[in-house]
Motif scaffolding. Structure first.
Motif, PDB file in Angstrom:
ATOM      1  N   GLU A  19     -16.789  -9.007 -11.802  1.00 34.84           N
ATOM      2  CA  GLU A  19     -15.543  -8.747 -12.590  1.00 34.84           C
ATOM      3  C   GLU A  19     -15.470  -7.791 -13.619  1.00 34.84           C
ATOM      4  N   LEU A  26     -17.570  -5.385 -14.144  1.00 30.80           N
ATOM      5  CA  LEU A  26     -17.855  -4.189 -13.559  1.00 30.80           C
ATOM      6  C   LEU A  26     -16.369  -3.425 -13.382  1.00 30.80           C
ATOM      7  N   ILE A  27     -15.613  -4.058 -12.802  1.00 32.64           N
ATOM      8  CA  ILE A  27     -14.279  -3.717 -12.579  1.00 32.64           C
ATOM      9  C   ILE A  27     -13.436  -3.335 -13.968  1.00 32.64           C
ATOM     10  N   ARG A  51     -14.756  -2.871 -16.668  1.00 36.02           N
ATOM     11  CA  ARG A  51     -15.376  -1.540 -17.532  1.00 36.02           C
ATOM     12  C   ARG A  51     -14.993  -0.092 -16.986  1.00 36.02           C
ATOM     13  N   GLY A  52     -15.034  -0.217 -15.662  1.00 37.96           N
ATOM     14  CA  GLY A  52     -14.479   0.979 -15.110  1.00 37.96           C
ATOM     15  C   GLY A  52     -13.186   1.341 -15.593  1.00 37.96           C
ATOM     16  N   ALA A  53     -12.422   0.298 -15.515  1.00 33.13           N
ATOM     17  CA  ALA A  53     -10.975   0.396 -15.821  1.00 33.13           C
ATOM     18  C   ALA A  53     -10.955   0.870 -17.485  1.00 33.13           C
ATOM     19  N   ILE A  73     -13.188   2.672 -19.124  1.00 31.72           N
ATOM     20  CA  ILE A  73     -13.831   3.992 -19.244  1.00 31.72           C
ATOM     21  C   ILE A  73     -12.591   4.991 -18.860  1.00 31.72           C
ATOM     22  N   ILE A  74     -11.858   4.551 -17.698  1.00 38.50           N
ATOM     23  CA  ILE A  74     -10.889   5.920 -17.351  1.00 38.50           C
ATOM     24  C   ILE A  74      -9.682   5.648 -18.196  1.00 38.50           C
ATOM     25  N   VAL A  88     -10.760   7.534 -21.546  1.00 37.14           N
ATOM     26  CA  VAL A  88     -10.865   9.165 -21.323  1.00 37.14           C
ATOM     27  C   VAL A  88      -9.421   9.831 -21.224  1.00 37.14           C
ATOM     28  N   ILE A  89      -8.563   8.914 -20.445  1.00 34.84           N
ATOM     29  CA  ILE A  89      -7.063   9.370 -20.259  1.00 34.84           C
ATOM     30  C   ILE A  89      -6.476   9.596 -21.534  1.00 34.84           C
ATOM     31  N   GLY A 133      -3.728  12.642 -14.834  1.00 39.72           N
ATOM     32  CA  GLY A 133      -4.303  12.054 -16.009  1.00 39.72           C
ATOM     33  C   GLY A 133      -5.252  13.005 -16.748  1.00 39.72           C
ATOM     34  N   VAL A 187      -8.302  14.098 -16.318  1.00 42.14           N
ATOM     35  CA  VAL A 187      -9.695  13.575 -16.357  1.00 42.14           C
ATOM     36  C   VAL A 187     -10.699  14.324 -15.453  1.00 42.14           C
ATOM     37  N   GLY A 245     -16.222   6.066 -13.170  1.00 42.82           N
ATOM     38  CA  GLY A 245     -15.656   5.019 -13.314  1.00 42.82           C
ATOM     39  C   GLY A 245     -15.196   4.179 -11.986  1.00 42.82           C
ATOM     40  N   MET A 246     -14.517   4.946 -11.083  1.00 46.88           N
ATOM     41  CA  MET A 246     -14.393   4.395  -9.864  1.00 46.88           C
ATOM     42  C   MET A 246     -15.537   4.194  -9.034  1.00 46.88           C
ATOM     43  N   MET A 269     -19.234   3.271  -9.978  1.00 47.65           N
ATOM     44  CA  MET A 269     -20.036   2.536 -10.778  1.00 47.65           C
ATOM     45  C   MET A 269     -19.353   1.270 -10.921  1.00 47.65           C
ATOM     46  N   MET A 270     -18.140   1.354 -11.055  1.00 48.70           N
ATOM     47  CA  MET A 270     -17.345   0.113 -11.854  1.00 48.70           C
ATOM     48  C   MET A 270     -16.372  -0.468 -10.665  1.00 48.70           C
ATOM     49  N   MET A 271     -15.365   0.264 -10.505  1.00 44.64           N
ATOM     50  CA  MET A 271     -14.262  -0.401 -10.035  1.00 44.64           C
ATOM     51  C   MET A 271     -14.470  -0.913  -8.485  1.00 44.64           C
ATOM     52  N   GLY A 320     -17.534  -2.827  -7.952  1.00 45.12           N
ATOM     53  CA  GLY A 320     -16.956  -4.186  -8.785  1.00 45.12           C
ATOM     54  C   GLY A 320     -16.301  -5.136  -7.545  1.00 45.12           C
ATOM     55  N   LEU A 321     -15.135  -4.234  -7.073  1.00 43.95           N
ATOM     56  CA  LEU A 321     -14.426  -4.949  -6.031  1.00 43.95           C
ATOM     57  C   LEU A 321     -15.208  -5.498  -4.809  1.00 43.95           C
ATOM     58  N   VAL A 346     -17.227  -8.545  -5.732  1.00 44.57           N
ATOM     59  CA  VAL A 346     -16.464  -9.758  -5.873  1.00 44.57           C
ATOM     60  C   VAL A 346     -16.021 -10.036  -4.596  1.00 44.57           C
TER      61      VAL A 346
END
Lengths: 332, 330
Positions: A303, A305-306, A308-310, A312-313, A316-317, B122, B124, B132-133, B135-137, B140-141, B144
């Motif tokens: 969880e 990971l998700i 941290r990704g959010a 970061i984005i 940056v935004i 955004g 970016v 971000g999408m 490595m992470m989201m 991660g999904l 999970v």
């Protein structure tokens, strides 16, 4: 008028350093969930945990400011770790009489290996006048090559420490890594702000063609920035081995992305030409505090990971919005 | 006359030096291990190349348009995992299989659309967005969703798609062929494709000439999501399983295939057909290394060195000093 100015300056500070307030909010929330979070010991732990990725991020910031990036640092960290462990497990490192000497040797060797990888990266990039795109693909190839070299040295085997307690083990524990991080951060910041190399690097990152026209030795500057990045990665590799007392070819996997994350969250633009070591340090701190806070709150690693990704984005935004708002104000 | 012919061949080699190199390589490996140059082996290479190939086509379109996508691997992982999961749930009849596939494709394209929205609205850079999408989201999904376990399926239809052949070639090869033709047609003969070239070539000029550049940048991420879904479902057909361990190198391999094929990272130039060459080169190289019977890390070393040599060569040839990837350049 007076108050207006004051309000404006507060707004400016918020824009420039808004991340600090982010950290404070995270700390407050974590402290509510678990009061242990506020203890001095915990903060010392956080600082120690971020010291290694911090050093790697500072190196990464140097190349990002110059408008390139380095994806090979993860493999460099693995390679240096494997070599350092070999030196320490050799007769020189095992003998208590010469183990301090061996510890010094690992540091020198680590930095030298890192600098060599950086030299190759920077050399190729300088030769073809590469920018972000080229650096991405060249250093990705270097990541594969350096990783294979590390694998060839130990054959993929996990190495455990056999050497006695001594200087090497103390490198990565206690306050030593934090002091090393601070020394490197201050040195790099001075290098960036007070030397002609630093100013050339910003110029190079902002506009390569203009920098060349202005008579800056762009190839030399590019080369030096990559050597510094590689050397930082080498030092990181030594410190990691010293802390965990083991080495494997997988130790550094993902470090390049962690470092890029810290650099980007800190607000160093990936387009190059802007940013500072202070901002990078802030990014490192945000990521470090956030992951510790999430651990304290009992959030699982998947969880995290998700989240941290959010983060970061979002960071940056928001950073982009701030920059554009600043530009608008300058325009008026 | 003879001289002219020589010039023709020389020019062809200069234009596609990679092709000449790979033919040489095939001959060398063929001498070392004759089983390498069998038709069965080349069919295998084609099947392997088809899966990543579909994604590489989309990556080429993205690079032509001046963006790229690191989250492609995670999207690919998600598509395998989710497709297997849905097949196990609904896959008992044809309608269920279709629904599962459509559902999976929709989620993949939705992930792509999120990437596109973040990049366009955004503002970016695509590197950090997709990092971000990726490595992470999405990863991660996946973790999970599966708890790190492998998801497998025993669906008959999927088995048939993976094993079936037409005129001696696997169905998967035909899917790849169809995708090549589709991508080639769209990029070469439609207004839409030309808009993508223009957007990647010069963003401001394209905007001033009335092209909806924001839509162009947005839609390529949806295309990338679509391709990840197709690649993922092809992979499921072949392996009948999905896991976060499959396809970690997909995005970077696709970028490499694009560059090796000869599409510059500077955007606005290149072609999907070149990428097909790039994909085949990479897979012939990988397969032949396996046939040489070398140690694992030597294979990795050669892969890295080959990639480095090819991209350095490409950078010299295309005078990279004027280029640079267009990521985030507005």
């Amino acid at each position: 008028m007076e108050t207006g100015n004051k309000w404006n300056s507060i707004k400016l500070i918020l824009r420039e350093w808004g991340l600090i307030f982010g950290i404070i909010i995270v700390i407050i929330v974590a402290a509510f969930v678990n009061s242990q979070f506020l203890s001095g010991e915990n903060f010392a732990n956080i600082l120690r945990a971020i010291s290694t990725v911090g050093i790697a991020s500072i190196g990464m910031a140097m190349v990002v400011i110059g408008g390139t990036m380095d994806l090979s640092i993860g493999s460099t960290i693995s390679l240096v770790g494997v070599v350092a462990m070999m030196v320490m497990n050799s007769p020189i490192g095992m003998n208590p009489a010469s183990s301090d000497l061996a510890a010094l040797l690992t540091v020198i060797l680590g930095v030298a290996i890192g600098a060599t990888v950086g030299l190759i990266n920077g050399g190729i990039l300088a030769a073809v006048n590469g920018r972000m795109g080229e650096s991405f693909i060249f250093t990705y190839a270097m990541q594969i090559i350096v990783g294979a070299v590390a694998f060839a040295i130990v054959g993929g085997k996990f190495q455990a420490a056999k050497y006695p307690d001594g200087m090497f083990k103390s490198l990565g524990i206690g306050v030593t890594p934090i002091i090393i991080l601070l020394v490197i951060a201050v040195t790099m910041q001075i290098l960036l702000q007070k030397t002609s190399f630093g100013r050339s690097l910003y110029f190079l990152g902002a506009n390569m063609d203009a920098a060349k026209m202005a008579g800056i030795k762009i190839k030399a500057v590019r080369l030096v920035s990559h050597i510094l990045c590689g050397a930082c990665a080498g030092l990181t590799g030594v410190l990691i081995v010293s802390r965990v007392n083991s080495a494997s070819t997988l130790q550094g996997v993902g470090y390049e992305f962690d470092a890029m994350t810290c650099v980007a969250v800190g607000g160093v633009s990936l387009a190059g030409g802007t940013g500072s070591i202070a901002k990078t340090a802030l990014g490192v701190l945000v990521i470090g505090v956030l992951s510790t806070a999430l651990n304290v709150m009992g959030v699982g690693s998947n969880e995290q990971l998700i989240l941290r990704g959010a983060v970061i984005i979002t960071a940056v935004i928001l950073d982009g919005f701030n920059k554009r708002a600043k530009l608008r104000e300058v325009g008026h | 006359m003879g001289k002219k012919l020589n010039n023709g061949i020389g020019a062809a080699i200069l234009q596609q030096p990679i092709l000449a190199l790979i033919v040489l390589f095939i001959i060398v490996v063929g001498i070392v291990n004759p089983t390498f140059v069998t038709i069965a082996n080349f069919k295998n290479v084609l099947v392997d190349a088809s899966i990543y190939g579909v994604s590489a086509l989309a990556m080429t379109i993205a690079i032509i348009c001046g963006e790229f996508d690191l989250s492609l691997s995670s999207n690919f992982m998600w598509s395998q995992i989710f497709f297997c999961y849905l097949l196990n749930k609904w896959g008992s009849n044809a309608l269920g299989i279709l629904a599962a596939w459509l559902c999976m494709m929709l989620t993949c394209m939705a992930f792509g659309a999120i990437n596109g929205l973040i990049v366009v609205k955004g503002k970016v850079t695509s590197f950090i967005t997709t990092l971000g999408m990726m490595m992470m989201m999405i990863k991660g999904l996946c973790l999970v969703f599966t708890d790190g376990q492998m998801v497998s399926t025993n669906n008959e239809f999927v088995k048939m798609m993976g094993k079936g052949t037409l005129l001696g070639f696997s169905y998967l090869t035909y899917i790849f062929l169809f995708m090549i033709l589709l991508a080639f047609y769209v990029m070469k003969y439609t207004q839409f494709g030309r808009n993508l070239y223009a957007t990647g070539g010069n963003y401001n000029a394209a905007q001033l000439s009335g092209i909806n550049v924001e839509f162009s940048k947005f839609i390529i991420f949806v295309i990338l999501g679509f391709a990840a879904g197709i690649s993922g479902s092809m992979f499921v057909c072949l392996m009948r399983a999905g896991s976060v361990l499959y396809g970690t190198d997909l995005s970077l391999t696709c970028v490499a295939a694009t560059v090796i094929g000869g599409t510059p990272l500077s955007g606005g130039k290149g072609s999907v057909l070149r990428t097909v060459v790039g994909v085949l080169v990479i897979y012939v190289l990988y397969k032949s290394l396996a046939f040489l019977g070398l140690q694992g890390y030597i294979n990795t070393l050669i892969k890295g060195l080959a990639l480095l040599l090819v991209v350095v060569f490409d950078a010299y040839m295309s005078k990279a000093g004027k280029g640079g990837i267009a990521v985030g350049r507005r």
